[in-house]
Design a protein around this motif. Structure first.
Motif, PDB file in Angstrom:
ATOM      1  N   TYR A  83      -6.186  32.002 -28.810  1.00 53.32           N
ATOM      2  CA  TYR A  83      -5.731  32.670 -27.350  1.00 53.32           C
ATOM      3  C   TYR A  83      -4.439  32.622 -27.015  1.00 53.32           C
ATOM      4  O   TYR A  83      -3.406  31.431 -27.716  1.00 53.32           O
ATOM      5  CB  TYR A  83      -6.519  31.290 -26.380  1.00 53.32           C
ATOM      6  CG  TYR A  83      -6.125  31.740 -24.752  1.00 53.32           C
ATOM      7  CD1 TYR A  83      -7.478  33.307 -24.199  1.00 53.32           C
ATOM      8  CD2 TYR A  83      -4.842  31.446 -24.093  1.00 53.32           C
ATOM      9  CE1 TYR A  83      -7.150  33.699 -23.670  1.00 53.32           C
ATOM     10  CE2 TYR A  83      -5.266  31.917 -22.625  1.00 53.32           C
ATOM     11  CZ  TYR A  83      -6.207  33.553 -22.689  1.00 53.32           C
ATOM     12  OH  TYR A  83      -5.744  33.671 -21.037  1.00 53.32           O
ATOM     13  N   ASP A  84      -4.284  34.053 -26.455  1.00 52.95           N
ATOM     14  CA  ASP A  84      -3.127  34.710 -26.280  1.00 52.95           C
ATOM     15  C   ASP A  84      -3.225  34.991 -24.795  1.00 52.95           C
ATOM     16  O   ASP A  84      -3.678  36.552 -25.402  1.00 52.95           O
ATOM     17  CB  ASP A  84      -2.624  35.641 -27.533  1.00 52.95           C
ATOM     18  CG  ASP A  84      -1.075  35.968 -27.116  1.00 52.95           C
ATOM     19  OD1 ASP A  84      -0.178  35.791 -26.217  1.00 52.95           O
ATOM     20  OD2 ASP A  84      -0.556  36.360 -28.299  1.00 52.95           O
ATOM     21  N   LYS A 146     -22.325  43.343 -32.458  1.00 53.20           N
ATOM     22  CA  LYS A 146     -21.244  42.362 -33.159  1.00 53.20           C
ATOM     23  C   LYS A 146     -20.457  41.679 -32.136  1.00 53.20           C
ATOM     24  O   LYS A 146     -20.259  40.744 -31.118  1.00 53.20           O
ATOM     25  CB  LYS A 146     -20.105  43.147 -33.577  1.00 53.20           C
ATOM     26  CG  LYS A 146     -19.839  43.230 -35.398  1.00 53.20           C
ATOM     27  CD  LYS A 146     -19.276  44.053 -36.117  1.00 53.20           C
ATOM     28  CE  LYS A 146     -19.518  43.568 -37.765  1.00 53.20           C
ATOM     29  NZ  LYS A 146     -18.467  44.251 -38.334  1.00 53.20           N
ATOM     30  N   SER A 147     -20.463  43.489 -30.535  1.00 48.18           N
ATOM     31  CA  SER A 147     -20.023  42.784 -29.330  1.00 48.18           C
ATOM     32  C   SER A 147     -21.200  41.617 -28.683  1.00 48.18           C
ATOM     33  O   SER A 147     -20.929  41.058 -27.899  1.00 48.18           O
ATOM     34  CB  SER A 147     -19.853  44.028 -29.165  1.00 48.18           C
ATOM     35  OG  SER A 147     -20.982  44.458 -28.549  1.00 48.18           O
ATOM     36  N   LYS A 148     -22.590  42.096 -29.290  1.00 44.58           N
ATOM     37  CA  LYS A 148     -23.238  41.418 -28.090  1.00 44.58           C
ATOM     38  C   LYS A 148     -23.009  39.851 -28.616  1.00 44.58           C
ATOM     39  O   LYS A 148     -23.705  39.394 -28.021  1.00 44.58           O
ATOM     40  CB  LYS A 148     -24.852  41.897 -28.617  1.00 44.58           C
ATOM     41  CG  LYS A 148     -24.966  43.340 -27.865  1.00 44.58           C
ATOM     42  CD  LYS A 148     -26.543  43.619 -28.796  1.00 44.58           C
ATOM     43  CE  LYS A 148     -26.852  45.037 -27.766  1.00 44.58           C
ATOM     44  NZ  LYS A 148     -28.300  45.407 -28.596  1.00 44.58           N
ATOM     45  N   LYS A 154     -13.853  34.476 -28.917  1.00 44.46           N
ATOM     46  CA  LYS A 154     -14.025  35.337 -27.431  1.00 44.46           C
ATOM     47  C   LYS A 154     -14.360  34.354 -26.878  1.00 44.46           C
ATOM     48  O   LYS A 154     -13.755  34.950 -25.626  1.00 44.46           O
ATOM     49  CB  LYS A 154     -14.832  36.388 -27.871  1.00 44.46           C
ATOM     50  CG  LYS A 154     -14.899  37.632 -26.850  1.00 44.46           C
ATOM     51  CD  LYS A 154     -15.878  38.462 -26.906  1.00 44.46           C
ATOM     52  CE  LYS A 154     -15.785  39.838 -25.759  1.00 44.46           C
ATOM     53  NZ  LYS A 154     -15.941  40.982 -26.886  1.00 44.46           N
ATOM     54  N   ARG A 155     -15.281  33.687 -27.028  1.00 41.86           N
ATOM     55  CA  ARG A 155     -16.221  32.589 -25.701  1.00 41.86           C
ATOM     56  C   ARG A 155     -15.603  31.734 -24.925  1.00 41.86           C
ATOM     57  O   ARG A 155     -14.891  31.538 -23.844  1.00 41.86           O
ATOM     58  CB  ARG A 155     -17.191  31.990 -26.088  1.00 41.86           C
ATOM     59  CG  ARG A 155     -18.057  32.453 -26.597  1.00 41.86           C
ATOM     60  CD  ARG A 155     -19.745  31.479 -27.385  1.00 41.86           C
ATOM     61  NE  ARG A 155     -20.989  32.756 -27.808  1.00 41.86           N
ATOM     62  CZ  ARG A 155     -21.854  32.340 -28.179  1.00 41.86           C
ATOM     63  NH1 ARG A 155     -21.464  30.486 -28.575  1.00 41.86           N
ATOM     64  NH2 ARG A 155     -22.939  32.937 -28.522  1.00 41.86           N
ATOM     65  N   LEU A 156     -13.809  31.123 -25.867  1.00 41.39           N
ATOM     66  CA  LEU A 156     -12.607  30.596 -25.452  1.00 41.39           C
ATOM     67  C   LEU A 156     -12.244  31.288 -24.763  1.00 41.39           C
ATOM     68  O   LEU A 156     -11.495  30.855 -23.898  1.00 41.39           O
ATOM     69  CB  LEU A 156     -12.435  29.609 -26.664  1.00 41.39           C
ATOM     70  CG  LEU A 156     -11.479  28.334 -26.264  1.00 41.39           C
ATOM     71  CD1 LEU A 156     -11.977  27.443 -25.720  1.00 41.39           C
ATOM     72  CD2 LEU A 156     -10.242  28.434 -27.650  1.00 41.39           C
ATOM     73  N   ASP A 161      -9.650  32.561 -19.670  1.00 47.05           N
ATOM     74  CA  ASP A 161      -9.563  33.252 -18.703  1.00 47.05           C
ATOM     75  C   ASP A 161     -10.288  32.673 -16.657  1.00 47.05           C
ATOM     76  O   ASP A 161      -9.632  32.632 -16.234  1.00 47.05           O
ATOM     77  CB  ASP A 161      -9.990  34.922 -18.714  1.00 47.05           C
ATOM     78  CG  ASP A 161      -9.476  35.125 -20.005  1.00 47.05           C
ATOM     79  OD1 ASP A 161      -7.925  34.889 -20.138  1.00 47.05           O
ATOM     80  OD2 ASP A 161     -10.026  36.198 -20.669  1.00 47.05           O
ATOM     81  N   LYS A 162     -10.988  32.081 -17.592  1.00 41.00           N
ATOM     82  CA  LYS A 162     -11.705  32.069 -15.886  1.00 41.00           C
ATOM     83  C   LYS A 162     -11.353  30.559 -15.786  1.00 41.00           C
ATOM     84  O   LYS A 162     -11.152  30.340 -13.998  1.00 41.00           O
ATOM     85  CB  LYS A 162     -13.455  31.831 -16.149  1.00 41.00           C
ATOM     86  CG  LYS A 162     -14.519  33.326 -16.320  1.00 41.00           C
ATOM     87  CD  LYS A 162     -15.917  32.798 -16.377  1.00 41.00           C
ATOM     88  CE  LYS A 162     -16.551  34.256 -16.870  1.00 41.00           C
ATOM     89  NZ  LYS A 162     -18.035  33.379 -17.010  1.00 41.00           N
ATOM     90  N   SER A 163     -10.842  29.964 -15.839  1.00 40.66           N
ATOM     91  CA  SER A 163     -10.758  28.601 -15.765  1.00 40.66           C
ATOM     92  C   SER A 163      -9.088  29.127 -15.512  1.00 40.66           C
ATOM     93  O   SER A 163      -8.773  28.254 -14.564  1.00 40.66           O
ATOM     94  CB  SER A 163     -10.246  27.335 -16.463  1.00 40.66           C
ATOM     95  OG  SER A 163     -11.753  27.786 -17.211  1.00 40.66           O
TER      96      SER A 163
END
Length: 314
Positions: A83-84, A146-148, A154-156, A161-163
């Motif tokens: 993550y960045d 792939k994007s679906k 990406k989930r992490l 980001d939400k946190s």
């Protein structure tokens, strides 16, 4: 007999899963987080770094800042950066750019052939250009597929980001509260009198005493175990500098071993250097914070104070 064996195996599996869950919860709450902070502010040039690690750097987060490189941060798990927050590159940026490049080349090529020669070769060029479009158009649904189904990284990133957004909102609310409190104290309006009368009620006095006790228990837990540093500051006004020193004296037991504060009553200045190391358990911080959050008197005091300070609707 056969049914008994199946139940025995299922019970054993459930017991193992329960043991793993208890082990993971124990590791998360009782294995301490280790932090390290190094920073300086000399000649009005900030420079520093901060990092938090868990389980012998199995998970590590860091923030770096320097005048030359600017601000950078990241999250590392098992030695791999996952993550960045400053990485703004999209997942399908490169394929789309290559697609546009190929399409423009094919288009310019057919135009040149159409202007230079009008023969049967023009049909061949057009046919080949159409053939080049077909595999490229087929690649679009693949990218959509792939994007679906985003990967773990990406989930992490979405979860973090939400946190971070939730923490930013909470910090923003607290900042607005103390900023309004500071302005009220500075202006000495009628709101300050109302706020003073509110906090002097018996039940709110007990709530503030409870808050003080819990906050000091948190500060005692996260207190650095090793460190050194100094801070030289001056506000330009001897009275305001004295007020800052008076507030710093309240927290003196927490930093007396590793920080030396020197006030300057003659001029406005700020200079310092800091290097600290420490560790803390999540359970010993989460439990007091949960107790503070669930305290009804503190919630009522906070909401009423916001109304008095004018940062909440009546």
């Amino acid at each position: 007999m056969f049914l008994f064996t199946i139940l025995k195996v299922l019970g054993l599996i459930l017991l193992i899963l329960a043991g793993l869950i208890i082990l993971i919860i124990g590791l998360v709450f009782f294995v301490p987080l280790r932090y390290k902070i190094d920073g300086s502010f000399i000649d009005e040039i900030p420079d520093g770094s901060a990092s938090v690690s868990w389980m012998f750097s199995l998970v590590k987060g860091y923030v770096l800042f320097s005048k030359e490189d600017g601000l950078s941060a990241g999250l590392i798990i098992l030695g791999k950066k996952v993550y960045d927050p400053f990485d703004e590159k999209g997942v399908n940026d490169k394929p789309s750019s290559f697609l546009d490049k190929d399409m423009t080349i094919a288009g310019t090529y057919t135009e040149k052939n159409a202007t230079t020669q009008k023969s049967d070769s023009e049909i061949i060029v057009q046919d080949t250009s159409k053939q080049t479009f077909e595999p490229l158009s087929d690649s679009k649904p693949a990218s959509k597929e792939k994007s679906k189904s985003p990967g773990i990284r990406k989930r992490l990133k979405v979860f973090i980001d939400k946190s971070i957004l939730s923490i930013k909102r909470l910090c923003s609310d607290i900042y607005d509260f103390f900023r309004a409190l500071y302005r009220t104290v500075k202006d000495k309006t009628d709101r300050l009198k109302k706020l003073y009368e509110l906090i002097n009620k018996d039940k709110y006095k007990e709530a503030l005493g409870f808050l003080k006790k819990e906050v000091f228990s948190i500060l005692k837990e996260i207190k650095p175990k090793k460190g050194s540093g100094y801070l030289e500051f001056g506000s330009g006004d001897p009275y305001n500098t004295g007020l800052v020193m008076e507030a710093a004296a309240v927290l003196y037991p927490l930093y007396c071993d590793w920080l030396n504060i020197s006030p300057d009553f003659t001029q406005s200045r700020l200079e310092g250097k800091l290097s600290i190391k420490g560790r803390f358990g999540i359970f010993f911080i989460a439990f007091p914070l949960l107790r503070i959050y669930l305290n009804k008197d503190l919630k009522a005091l906070y909401n009423k104070s916001r109304k008095i300070l004018g940062i909440a609707d009546d």
